[in-house]
Design a protein around this motif. Structure first.
Motif, PDB file in Angstrom:
ATOM      1  N   GLY A 163      49.840  36.700  55.523  1.00  0.00           N
ATOM      2  CA  GLY A 163      49.444  35.584  56.386  1.00  0.00           C
ATOM      3  C   GLY A 163      48.602  34.573  55.632  1.00  0.00           C
ATOM      4  N   ASP A 164      47.453  34.227  56.206  1.00  0.00           N
ATOM      5  CA  ASP A 164      46.542  33.289  55.539  1.00  0.00           C
ATOM      6  C   ASP A 164      45.227  33.977  55.164  1.00  0.00           C
ATOM      7  OD1 ASP A 164      45.408  33.612  58.017  1.00  0.00           O
ATOM      8  OD2 ASP A 164      45.359  31.490  58.518  1.00  0.00           O
ATOM      9  N   ASP A 165      45.273  35.309  55.023  1.00  0.00           N
ATOM     10  CA  ASP A 165      44.088  36.111  54.732  1.00  0.00           C
ATOM     11  C   ASP A 165      43.715  36.047  53.251  1.00  0.00           C
ATOM     12  OD1 ASP A 165      42.003  37.921  54.716  1.00  0.00           O
ATOM     13  OD2 ASP A 165      43.280  39.687  55.038  1.00  0.00           O
ATOM     14  N   VAL A 166      42.767  35.162  52.931  1.00  0.00           N
ATOM     15  CA  VAL A 166      42.326  34.972  51.552  1.00  0.00           C
ATOM     16  C   VAL A 166      41.760  36.267  50.976  1.00  0.00           C
ATOM     17  CG1 VAL A 166      40.667  33.707  50.123  1.00  0.00           C
ATOM     18  CG2 VAL A 166      41.927  32.514  51.915  1.00  0.00           C
ATOM     19  N   ALA A 167      41.113  37.073  51.785  1.00  0.00           N
ATOM     20  CA  ALA A 167      40.525  38.342  51.322  1.00  0.00           C
ATOM     21  C   ALA A 167      41.581  39.312  50.795  1.00  0.00           C
ATOM     22  CB  ALA A 167      39.727  38.989  52.447  1.00  0.00           C
ATOM     23  N   ALA A 168      42.828  39.146  51.194  1.00  0.00           N
ATOM     24  CA  ALA A 168      43.896  40.033  50.724  1.00  0.00           C
ATOM     25  C   ALA A 168      44.118  39.894  49.216  1.00  0.00           C
ATOM     26  CB  ALA A 168      45.191  39.740  51.473  1.00  0.00           C
ATOM     27  N   CYS A 169      43.633  38.804  48.634  1.00  0.00           N
ATOM     28  CA  CYS A 169      43.863  38.551  47.209  1.00  0.00           C
ATOM     29  C   CYS A 169      42.791  39.133  46.295  1.00  0.00           C
ATOM     30  CB  CYS A 169      43.959  37.042  46.964  1.00  0.00           C
ATOM     31  SG  CYS A 169      45.387  36.270  47.759  1.00  0.00           S
ATOM     32  N   ASP A 190      42.032  42.024  45.408  1.00  0.00           N
ATOM     33  CA  ASP A 190      42.467  43.111  44.523  1.00  0.00           C
ATOM     34  C   ASP A 190      43.483  42.642  43.480  1.00  0.00           C
ATOM     35  OD1 ASP A 190      44.750  42.746  46.052  1.00  0.00           O
ATOM     36  OD2 ASP A 190      44.912  44.852  46.666  1.00  0.00           O
ATOM     37  N   GLY A 191      43.827  41.351  43.503  1.00  0.00           N
ATOM     38  CA  GLY A 191      44.771  40.817  42.521  1.00  0.00           C
ATOM     39  C   GLY A 191      46.221  40.932  42.928  1.00  0.00           C
ATOM     40  N   ASN A 192      46.485  41.316  44.181  1.00  0.00           N
ATOM     41  CA  ASN A 192      47.855  41.410  44.686  1.00  0.00           C
ATOM     42  C   ASN A 192      47.906  40.881  46.107  1.00  0.00           C
ATOM     43  OD1 ASN A 192      49.519  42.940  42.605  1.00  0.00           O
ATOM     44  ND2 ASN A 192      47.705  44.232  42.787  1.00  0.00           N
ATOM     45  N   CYS A 193      48.621  39.769  46.308  1.00  0.00           N
ATOM     46  CA  CYS A 193      48.744  39.213  47.656  1.00  0.00           C
ATOM     47  C   CYS A 193      49.860  38.185  47.717  1.00  0.00           C
ATOM     48  CB  CYS A 193      47.425  38.566  48.099  1.00  0.00           C
ATOM     49  SG  CYS A 193      46.986  37.081  47.166  1.00  0.00           S
ATOM     50  N   GLU A 194      50.230  37.858  48.926  1.00  0.00           N
ATOM     51  CA  GLU A 194      51.131  36.750  49.221  1.00  0.00           C
ATOM     52  C   GLU A 194      50.558  36.089  50.463  1.00  0.00           C
ATOM     53  OE1 GLU A 194      55.774  35.754  50.364  1.00  0.00           O
ATOM     54  OE2 GLU A 194      55.057  37.813  50.518  1.00  0.00           O
ATOM     55  N   VAL A 212      41.098  25.783  49.238  1.00  0.00           N
ATOM     56  CA  VAL A 212      40.438  27.077  49.388  1.00  0.00           C
ATOM     57  C   VAL A 212      40.125  27.639  48.000  1.00  0.00           C
ATOM     58  CG1 VAL A 212      42.615  28.364  49.456  1.00  0.00           C
ATOM     59  CG2 VAL A 212      40.609  29.298  50.572  1.00  0.00           C
ATOM     60  N   THR A 213      39.093  28.467  47.922  1.00  0.00           N
ATOM     61  CA  THR A 213      38.768  29.172  46.681  1.00  0.00           C
ATOM     62  C   THR A 213      38.917  30.667  46.919  1.00  0.00           C
ATOM     63  OG1 THR A 213      37.281  27.444  45.914  1.00  0.00           O
ATOM     64  CG2 THR A 213      36.970  29.634  44.965  1.00  0.00           C
ATOM     65  N   ILE A 214      39.647  31.314  46.029  1.00  0.00           N
ATOM     66  CA  ILE A 214      39.925  32.742  46.137  1.00  0.00           C
ATOM     67  C   ILE A 214      39.281  33.438  44.943  1.00  0.00           C
ATOM     68  CG2 ILE A 214      41.751  34.479  46.178  1.00  0.00           C
ATOM     69  CD1 ILE A 214      43.603  32.179  47.233  1.00  0.00           C
ATOM     70  N   ARG A 215      38.508  34.465  45.213  1.00  0.00           N
ATOM     71  CA  ARG A 215      37.882  35.255  44.154  1.00  0.00           C
ATOM     72  C   ARG A 215      38.670  36.552  43.980  1.00  0.00           C
ATOM     73  NH1 ARG A 215      34.529  31.658  44.563  1.00  0.00           N
ATOM     74  NH2 ARG A 215      32.520  31.232  45.341  1.00  0.00           N
ATOM     75  N   LEU A 216      39.016  36.836  42.730  1.00  0.00           N
ATOM     76  CA  LEU A 216      39.788  38.041  42.438  1.00  0.00           C
ATOM     77  C   LEU A 216      39.391  38.590  41.078  1.00  0.00           C
ATOM     78  CD1 LEU A 216      42.615  37.139  40.482  1.00  0.00           C
ATOM     79  CD2 LEU A 216      42.692  35.712  42.512  1.00  0.00           C
ATOM     80  N   GLU A 217      39.927  39.744  40.748  1.00  0.00           N
ATOM     81  CA  GLU A 217      39.633  40.381  39.470  1.00  0.00           C
ATOM     82  C   GLU A 217      40.644  39.925  38.435  1.00  0.00           C
ATOM     83  OE1 GLU A 217      39.719  44.898  37.902  1.00  0.00           O
ATOM     84  OE2 GLU A 217      38.512  44.552  39.711  1.00  0.00           O
ATOM     85  N   GLY A 218      40.136  39.470  37.288  1.00  0.00           N
ATOM     86  CA  GLY A 218      41.000  38.978  36.221  1.00  0.00           C
ATOM     87  C   GLY A 218      41.666  40.096  35.459  1.00  0.00           C
ATOM     88  N   PRO A 219      42.466  39.749  34.420  1.00  0.00           N
ATOM     89  CA  PRO A 219      43.229  40.753  33.680  1.00  0.00           C
ATOM     90  C   PRO A 219      42.355  41.775  32.941  1.00  0.00           C
ATOM     91  CG  PRO A 219      43.404  38.604  32.625  1.00  0.00           C
ATOM     92  CD  PRO A 219      42.689  38.404  33.922  1.00  0.00           C
ATOM     93  N   ASP A 220      41.158  41.397  32.549  1.00  0.00           N
ATOM     94  CA  ASP A 220      40.268  42.335  31.854  1.00  0.00           C
ATOM     95  C   ASP A 220      39.136  42.806  32.764  1.00  0.00           C
ATOM     96  OD1 ASP A 220      38.905  39.974  32.051  1.00  0.00           O
ATOM     97  OD2 ASP A 220      38.353  39.841  29.930  1.00  0.00           O
ATOM     98  N   GLY A 221      39.298  42.605  34.071  1.00  0.00           N
ATOM     99  CA  GLY A 221      38.286  43.006  35.041  1.00  0.00           C
ATOM    100  C   GLY A 221      37.214  41.954  35.271  1.00  0.00           C
ATOM    101  N   PRO A 265      35.434  38.483  36.642  1.00  0.00           N
ATOM    102  CA  PRO A 265      35.578  37.697  37.870  1.00  0.00           C
ATOM    103  C   PRO A 265      36.431  36.451  37.602  1.00  0.00           C
ATOM    104  CG  PRO A 265      33.251  38.129  37.362  1.00  0.00           C
ATOM    105  CD  PRO A 265      34.064  38.586  36.199  1.00  0.00           C
ATOM    106  N   THR A 266      37.355  36.193  38.494  1.00  0.00           N
ATOM    107  CA  THR A 266      38.281  35.067  38.359  1.00  0.00           C
ATOM    108  C   THR A 266      38.316  34.309  39.677  1.00  0.00           C
ATOM    109  OG1 THR A 266      39.611  36.297  36.765  1.00  0.00           O
ATOM    110  CG2 THR A 266      40.701  34.473  37.882  1.00  0.00           C
ATOM    111  N   THR A 267      38.403  32.981  39.585  1.00  0.00           N
ATOM    112  CA  THR A 267      38.552  32.178  40.808  1.00  0.00           C
ATOM    113  C   THR A 267      39.823  31.346  40.706  1.00  0.00           C
ATOM    114  OG1 THR A 267      37.196  30.361  39.953  1.00  0.00           O
ATOM    115  CG2 THR A 267      36.071  32.008  41.292  1.00  0.00           C
ATOM    116  N   LEU A 268      40.505  31.292  41.812  1.00  0.00           N
ATOM    117  CA  LEU A 268      41.681  30.441  41.982  1.00  0.00           C
ATOM    118  C   LEU A 268      41.299  29.433  43.053  1.00  0.00           C
ATOM    119  CD1 LEU A 268      44.686  29.561  41.960  1.00  0.00           C
ATOM    120  CD2 LEU A 268      45.158  31.519  43.450  1.00  0.00           C
TER     121      LEU A 268
END
Length: 174
Positions: free
Chosen positions: A62-68, A70-74, A81-90, A92-95
């Motif tokens: 859906g539109d649940d930004v929190a789903a991202c 863990d680094g896996n979402c659609e 919007v700004t999405i915080r997730l874990e980068g390739p080496d662990g 912090p990454t922002t999209l």
């Protein structure tokens, strides 16, 4: 010659004077405001509030930004919007989706000391960003109907435009 002016005596003048006084006081002391003249019509209209666009296709999360996180979402995004997730080496990454419009998206990814920007406009257009611990890469073009594949030691982000002003984001990690 004697002064022969005639005096006319009006009978009932005290009643007339009293009536005139009452009417004057009533008019001056009325607690009612006189009716205001109608204001002329104006031709300016307040700008209508534009609602957030409704997505034309439903995303798995859906539109649940929190789903991202863990680094896996659609997800479908309808506004910046700004999405915080874990980068390739662990790390912090922002999209950050910075701009959306009909068939348009612009975004920026920050991971560690690296940055990557992507943007696409046009029907069915989008961008694919691959983040690795030692760098990233972008590719933009026709993406409608494609899904990003997981890559070893990388986070893959796909942003696809939509005619209704929304965008679909796919984030895939190993």
């Amino acid at each position: 010659m004697p002064n022969r002016s005639k005096r006319y005596v009006v009978k009932g003048w005290p009643l007339a004077l009293t009536t005139l006084t009452v009417l004057t006081l009533t008019a001056c002391n009325s607690s009612e405001e006189p009716a205001a003249a109608p204001s002329p019509p104006t031709h300016s209209h307040p700008a209508p509030k534009s609602p957030s666009p409704s997505p034309s296709a439903s995303a798995a999360d859906g539109d649940d930004v929190a789903a991202c996180t863990d680094g896996n979402c659609e997800i479908t995004v309808t506004k910046p919007v700004t999405i915080r997730l874990e980068g390739p080496d662990g790390s912090p990454t922002t999209l950050s989706v910075t701009e959306l419009g009909p068939n348009k998206i612009e975004y920026e990814v920050k991971s560690g000391n690296g940055r990557s920007k992507g943007g696409a406009s046009g029907k069915g257009q989008g961008c694919l960003t691959v983040l690795r611990a030692n760098g990233s890469g972008n590719s933009c073009g026709p993406l409608r109907g494609t899904r990003p594949a997981a890559q070893r030691d990388a986070v893959v982000i796909q942003a696809t435009t939509s005619v209704d002003g929304t965008a679909t984001l796919h984030v895939v990690s190993p």
